[in-house]
Design a protein around this motif. Sequence first.
Motif, PDB file in Angstrom:
ATOM      1  N   GLY A 106       0.789  -1.220   0.000  1.00  0.00           N
ATOM      2  CA  GLY A 106       0.000   0.000   0.000  1.00  0.00           C
ATOM      3  C   GLY A 106       0.824   1.273   0.000  1.00  0.00           C
ATOM      4  O   GLY A 106       0.274   2.362   0.054  1.00  0.00           O
ATOM      5  N   ALA A 154      -0.048  -4.797  -3.663  1.00  0.00           N
ATOM      6  CA  ALA A 154      -1.446  -4.372  -3.601  1.00  0.00           C
ATOM      7  C   ALA A 154      -2.041  -4.747  -2.241  1.00  0.00           C
ATOM      8  O   ALA A 154      -1.587  -5.678  -1.577  1.00  0.00           O
ATOM      9  N   THR A 155      -3.053  -3.995  -1.844  1.00  0.00           N
ATOM     10  CA  THR A 155      -3.789  -4.306  -0.623  1.00  0.00           C
ATOM     11  C   THR A 155      -5.173  -4.800  -1.016  1.00  0.00           C
ATOM     12  O   THR A 155      -5.532  -4.791  -2.190  1.00  0.00           O
ATOM     13  N   LYS A 156      -5.971  -5.193  -0.047  1.00  0.00           N
ATOM     14  CA  LYS A 156      -7.342  -5.643  -0.341  1.00  0.00           C
ATOM     15  C   LYS A 156      -8.163  -4.518  -0.959  1.00  0.00           C
ATOM     16  O   LYS A 156      -9.014  -4.746  -1.793  1.00  0.00           O
ATOM     17  N   ASP A 157      -7.896  -3.276  -0.526  1.00  0.00           N
ATOM     18  CA  ASP A 157      -8.673  -2.126  -0.973  1.00  0.00           C
ATOM     19  C   ASP A 157      -8.171  -1.502  -2.267  1.00  0.00           C
ATOM     20  O   ASP A 157      -8.950  -0.940  -3.021  1.00  0.00           O
ATOM     21  N   THR A 206      -5.170  -1.436  -5.680  1.00  0.00           N
ATOM     22  CA  THR A 206      -4.128  -1.992  -6.527  1.00  0.00           C
ATOM     23  C   THR A 206      -3.327  -0.814  -7.081  1.00  0.00           C
ATOM     24  O   THR A 206      -3.920   0.150  -7.554  1.00  0.00           O
TER      25      THR A 206
END
Length: 89
Positions: A5, A43-46, A48
């Motif tokens: 992130g 990338a994070t869950k929230d 890219t």
Amino acid sequence: MIIAGKILIERKVGQTETKSGILLPESMTTEENIGTVLHVGAATKDMTPEVKPGDTVVFNHKTHRRKDFVLEDRNVVEVGFEDIYLINP
């Protein structure tokens, strides 16, 4: 290794003299919010990342999440994906 992130950006050096050659004192130089991407975290869950190393970006330089430091004689700033305003590949 960059934290997921996060993006490392080499900050563009602020203007130190006018076009006519007058040197500006350090107190008059502005903090640039333009730089070149050095590294991109995973990338994070929230989010890219849409940037890649070498891209020129405009970023939020007033965010409280920002971290400034010197890396190999370069002014570097660490910002989150959400702090990128504009990408110029």
